[in-house]
Every structure is written in C-alpha cells, then in structure tokens.
Design a protein around this motif. Structure first.
Motif, short mmCIF file in Angstrom:
data_model
loop_
_atom_site.label_atom_id
_atom_site.label_comp_id
_atom_site.label_asym_id
_atom_site.label_seq_id
_atom_site.Cartn_x
_atom_site.Cartn_y
_atom_site.Cartn_z
N PHE A 61 1.01 -1.43 0.03
CA PHE A 61 -0.04 0.22 -0.40
C PHE A 61 1.19 1.58 0.30
O PHE A 61 2.20 1.53 -0.06
N ARG A 62 -0.06 2.09 -0.66
CA ARG A 62 1.15 3.71 -0.07
C ARG A 62 1.00 4.41 0.80
O ARG A 62 -0.46 4.12 1.84
N THR A 63 1.95 5.43 1.88
CA THR A 63 1.55 5.62 2.74
C THR A 63 3.09 6.76 2.64
O THR A 63 3.83 6.63 1.56
N ASN A 64 2.68 7.61 3.63
CA ASN A 64 4.20 7.87 3.84
C ASN A 64 4.54 8.08 4.92
O ASN A 64 4.61 7.20 6.02
N ILE A 65 6.01 8.59 5.07
CA ILE A 65 7.14 7.79 5.90
C ILE A 65 7.80 8.99 6.49
O ILE A 65 8.59 9.69 5.67
N PRO A 66 8.23 9.22 7.69
CA PRO A 66 9.69 9.79 8.63
C PRO A 66 10.76 9.99 8.23
O PRO A 66 10.76 8.80 7.34
N VAL A 73 14.40 19.00 3.27
CA VAL A 73 14.46 19.73 1.71
C VAL A 73 14.85 18.82 1.36
O VAL A 73 16.32 18.22 1.10
N GLY A 74 14.31 18.56 0.12
CA GLY A 74 14.39 17.26 -1.19
C GLY A 74 13.69 15.91 -0.35
O GLY A 74 14.65 15.02 -2.01
N ILE A 75 13.43 15.45 0.43
CA ILE A 75 13.32 14.42 0.83
C ILE A 75 11.72 14.27 0.41
O ILE A 75 10.22 15.04 0.33
N ASP A 76 11.16 13.51 -0.52
CA ASP A 76 9.62 13.03 -0.44
C ASP A 76 9.76 11.29 0.04
O ASP A 76 10.54 10.21 0.20
N PRO A 77 8.90 11.93 1.47
CA PRO A 77 7.93 11.38 2.15
C PRO A 77 7.11 9.35 1.73
O PRO A 77 7.22 8.75 2.84
N ARG A 78 7.52 10.00 0.18
CA ARG A 78 6.36 9.11 0.17
C ARG A 78 6.62 7.71 -0.55
O ARG A 78 8.12 7.62 -1.45
N VAL A 79 6.04 6.52 0.03
CA VAL A 79 6.19 5.49 -0.67
C VAL A 79 5.89 3.84 -0.67
O VAL A 79 4.42 4.64 -0.16
N VAL A 80 5.61 2.75 -1.19
CA VAL A 80 5.11 1.56 -1.54
C VAL A 80 5.46 0.83 0.31
O VAL A 80 7.07 0.36 -0.52
N ALA A 81 4.50 0.60 1.19
CA ALA A 81 4.74 -0.26 1.60
C ALA A 81 5.02 -1.69 1.76
O ALA A 81 3.78 -2.40 0.56
N VAL A 82 5.68 -2.04 2.20
CA VAL A 82 5.60 -3.49 1.84
C VAL A 82 5.52 -4.26 3.17
O VAL A 82 6.53 -4.39 3.80
N VAL A 83 4.39 -5.25 3.26
CA VAL A 83 4.33 -6.06 4.64
C VAL A 83 3.89 -7.28 4.71
O VAL A 83 3.84 -8.16 5.62
N ASP A 84 4.49 -8.61 3.63
CA ASP A 84 4.52 -9.03 3.70
C ASP A 84 5.87 -10.09 3.03
O ASP A 84 6.48 -9.89 2.46
N ALA A 85 5.93 -11.51 3.24
CA ALA A 85 7.72 -12.52 2.78
C ALA A 85 7.77 -12.37 1.11
O ALA A 85 8.32 -11.93 1.22
#
Length: 503
Positions: A61-66, A73-85
C-alpha cells in the motif's frame, strides 16, 4: 493480524494481472504531516503499518514515511509499503531496485558523519566502488575469525564480572538488580576493536572508556530524525524530528576514533590499500562504519532483546533448562576433544536449539526493521495472490517485523517459538528470515547488499547464550537488568572447554 486472502481468492489465478497499489498520500504537506504524527505520536511503528494494511485490505500500500516537513529539503516521504514475505523479496533483487543512498529511507544523514566518504552501505551494486568495498568488508571479517571467539569470550567474562559485582553490592536492596546495557556495550566495543580493527582500545584510555559512548551519539545523530524516543511531546517533534541533526556535534569524538584506527589499526588500513585498492581515508571511514553502525549498532539493539527474552522470569516453556542442557553438552564435547579448541564458531553451530532461539529472536526483533529500495524500472510486484504495478523511481519500504510474521508463511506468527527453526521444516522457513537484507538461506557476496557479517552475527549471539549458561545454572532478567544470577555448580563430569586458550 495482517489481512489475508481467502483460499479461493488465492487459487483463482496463479499469476493475477497487476492492479493499482491501494492507499493514499493525502493532500500535499498535510498528508505527510498526518502520517508523521501517527508514526511517532498517535501510533507505534508496528501499529502504523498494521492499521494501514488492514484499512487497505492489502499488504502492499501507499503511505508517507518520516522524516517530513518542514526542514528536510528535497526529501520525498512517499513510499510503497511492503509488509508480507512474498513481496518483500523484491527488495533483494538488484535488477529491480537501486540501493543508492537509501539505507534508512529517503532521508540520508550525509557523508559528514563518515568523514566525507560515501561508505559501502550507501553504494548501489551498479557503482564500481561497491564491489571493492564489499570485498574488503568480507575479507576483514574472514581475517578476524582467528581472534573473534576468544576476544568475545574475554569481553563477556569482563562484562559478567562487572554485573555480578553490581548485583552483589545491591544484595541488601528490596529488589536487587544490575543493569547490563553499559557493560554489554563496553564488551561489544572492545571485542570488535580487537577483532575487526586488530587494535586493543586499552592503548588509548579515552577510546577505551568513552569509545562506545561516542558511537552511541554518532549513531543517534544519524537516525533520530526517523526514530521515536518517547520524550515529552511536542518537544520531540520540534527538536528531533523536524530537521536533520548536524554532524559537527560528533566530529571531535569521531576524529578521535579515526586517529585510533589510523595509528593502531594500521595493518587493516594497509591491507585495504594493498589488496583492495582503497585509500587510507576511505578505508578508515569504512572500517569505522562497519565497526560502529553495522556491528556495534546491530549488536547493541539485538543482544539485549535476546538476553531479556531468554531471561524472562516466567519461562513458561522451560526454555532456560533446555538451553542449559544443550550448551553443557556442547561444552563437554568441546572439552573432550570432539569440538573447538576454543568454544567458538564450530561449537556455536552444533547447538540447534540455541541457534533456533537466536533465529526466532531475529524474526521477532530484527535489528534493522526497515529495508528500502528505489525501483530501477517499471515492474510487477507479486504478493500472495495479488500483483501490483510499481513505477520506475518509486521507493519501496519493507517493514520486516510484519513481513516475518506473515501468517501465510509462519504458524502462530505473533508468538515467540524457540523451536520454530528446528528440523527440516524449520530449516525450510529460513528462506523467509530476512533480517540481514537477504534470505537466511543466501550468502553475502560482492554483488549483493546482504550483510557481510550475516553468519558471524548468528554465531556470536549463540556464543553469548553459551557463555551465560557456561557460567550460570540460571538467571533472570527484567527489562535491561539482571535480577538473579545462580552460579554454576561444579560437576565432576564436566571440565572447562579450553579456558586458557579462550582468554
């Protein structure tokens, strides 16, 4: 509990067509700030990922990460989170993901913390320097094999002497206890200096006394913008999570360690130049990173979890007596000539329950919970019964504590089961143990990003368990303190395994 697909849905298509990744980043700035507050303040890290997996009915799923707004500056917090094996394995495929400058996520602390050198962990496998530095790290570990076990045992003996003295001094207290964190960190630092750098820190009293503290501060300044530490809010958000922490704060301490390696680890530095073509400055900075971040940092996080879990007062499954019996049997074998001349790596691999317990602790509490990678190209990410389209440049964020508790793979995934990795079925599960930035069944190589010290970490943890039961018939731990130590009773059938050689 992670969301799972029904058997019917899983069987409906062996290779389902890819679908859009669920989830949302929210409005600009506000969405990232909301996720940051959830991550650090309103939810735990674990709950952050669990809630979003449940809300999206997906383990991708999509979420933001700190870290995020306002001064990164220049940090894109958007990630695709992966939580299964299943989907997590994409993070180990170098044809799919780029690991350039993404060790702890989109935020990079910068080369100011490493003397101006981009050390090996920040290099991608396609960068020419990566292979050179990785080979050097693996070679240094190989060279350390002759002294690792003896240096570790000497350090553990000194640590336990200190803890025993502290506990004895508090014997009259209502609930006597002896904190083991500082003695353990001193032990780890001293033995790593001897094993990796080839230098005894006692030659420099400042390094010997304060070296581990310098590394603690050095580590903290790099990772605190991404960590919850639990001080009074909103001070933590304003002072710790809102801007990068500067490297100049630790430079005097770092330079002292640099000079220590330069002067007393000259053989290792020369080896880097002669055998691997790495200049003195880069060799020292890479050595310090392997020593401080990979080894000292990893052991300082993981070993306390291991000691505390084994030392739980309740011990409902009788784990301690079973571990003690296995350790003593391996000691007896070593002492009678059937094993190591020093109770070290070979013996550590002949204690299956001890080893399985260590593996299970690595599954439950991996030293590095998050793994990151940036998509090199558009590709299809496959999960259990689902597939998702990932675009080139998107950042994948794998959360190991959930991926390694995947109910599609592990029975009773939320329980600590020391015997989980015993036998043929247990060995088969090792392919889903990812703590080392790769499956436990694969090996570190110059062309991959798997931890160079994968094997030695497990062996060292096994040796620590063995040392505890070599010395004590029983012990109990509450939090980070020993509350009970029962010294081993002499046995006429058991002798010490090469005690002189181990010192």
């Amino acid at each position: 509990m992670l969301p799972t697909l029904s058997p019917a849905a899983s069987a409906s298509a062996a290779t389902p067509p890819p679908r859009p990744i669920p989830g949302s980043y929210g409005p600009p700035v506000i969405g990232a700030l909301r996720d940051r507050l959830d991550y650090f303040w309103f939810q735990s890290q674990d709950e952050f990922f669990r809630r979003r997996a449940a809300a999206n009915r997906s383990t991708v799923f999509r979420t933001n990460i700190p870290p995020t707004f306002p001064f990164f500056v220049g940090i894109d917090p958007r990630v695709v989170a992966v939580v299964d094996a299943a989907a997590f394995t994409a993070l180990f495929d170098n044809t799919l993901v780029d690991k350039r400058d993404i060790l702890i996520g989109p935020y990079n602390p910068g080369a100011g913390f490493t003397g101006g050198t981009r050390v090996g962990v920040y290099l991608d496998t396609e960068e020419p320097e990566h292979e050179r530095v990785k080979k050097f790290a693996m070679a240094i570990l190989h060279r350390s094999a002759t002294t690792w076990a003896s240096a570790f045992r000497a350090g553990v003996d000194a640590m336990l002497d200190s803890i025993e003295a502290d506990l004895a001094a508090k014997a009259s207290d209502e609930k006597p206890s002896a904190n083991y964190i500082v003695p353990l960190q001193q032990c780890i630092f001293r033995f790593l200096c001897k094993a990796l750098v080839g230098a005894d820190p006692s030659v420099d009293w400042v390094v010997d006394k304060f070296g581990f503290t310098i590394l603690d501060v050095w580590l903290a300044l790099q990772i605190l913008p991404t960590q919850k530490i639990g001080i009074i809010q909103p001070l933590e958000e304003l002072l710790i999570h809102s801007f990068p922490l500067p490297s100049f704060l630790i430079w005097p301490g770092y330079y002292r360690l640099y000079r220590f390696v330069e002067e007393h680890g000259a053989a290792a530095v020369a080896y880097a130049a002669e055998e691997h073509g790495i200049g003195k400055k880069d060799a020292i900075n890479n050595l310090l990173f392997v020593l401080g971040f990979n080894a000292f940092g990893g052991f300082s996080v993981f070993l306390p979890f291991l000691v505390a879990k084994i030392g739980e007062a309740a011990d409902p499954t009788g784990l301690r007596p079973r571990l003690r019996e296995e350790v003593r049997a391996a000691m007896l074998k070593a002492a009678t000539g059937g094993g190591d001349t020093v109770f070290g790596f070979k013996a550590a691999r002949e204690m299956p329950l001890v080893r399985s317990t260590v593996y299970e602790m690595l599954r439950m509490q991996p030293p590095v919970p998050l793994q990151f990678g940036r998509a090199r190209k558009d590709f299809v990410l496959r999960s259990h019964g689902a597939a998702f389209q990932v675009a080139k440049g998107e950042v994948l964020c794998g959360y190991q504590p959930l991926a390694m508790r995947d109910p599609e793979v592990f029975d009773r995934p939320e329980e600590f089961v020391p015997e989980r990795f015993l036998g043929d079925e247990g060995q088969a599960l090792l392919q889903h143990l990812f703590w080392s930035n790769g499956p436990e069944t694969s090996q570190p190589a110059a062309g991959n990003k798997q931890c160079a010290a994968k094997e030695v970490v497990v062996d060292t943890a096994c040796m620590l368990v063995a040392e505890l039961f070599r010395r004590y018939d029983d012990f109990q731990v509450e939090g980070t303190s020993f509350t009970k130590l029962v010294k081993r009773q002499p046995s006429p059938t058991m002798s010490e395994p090469a005690a002189a050689g181990a010192q």
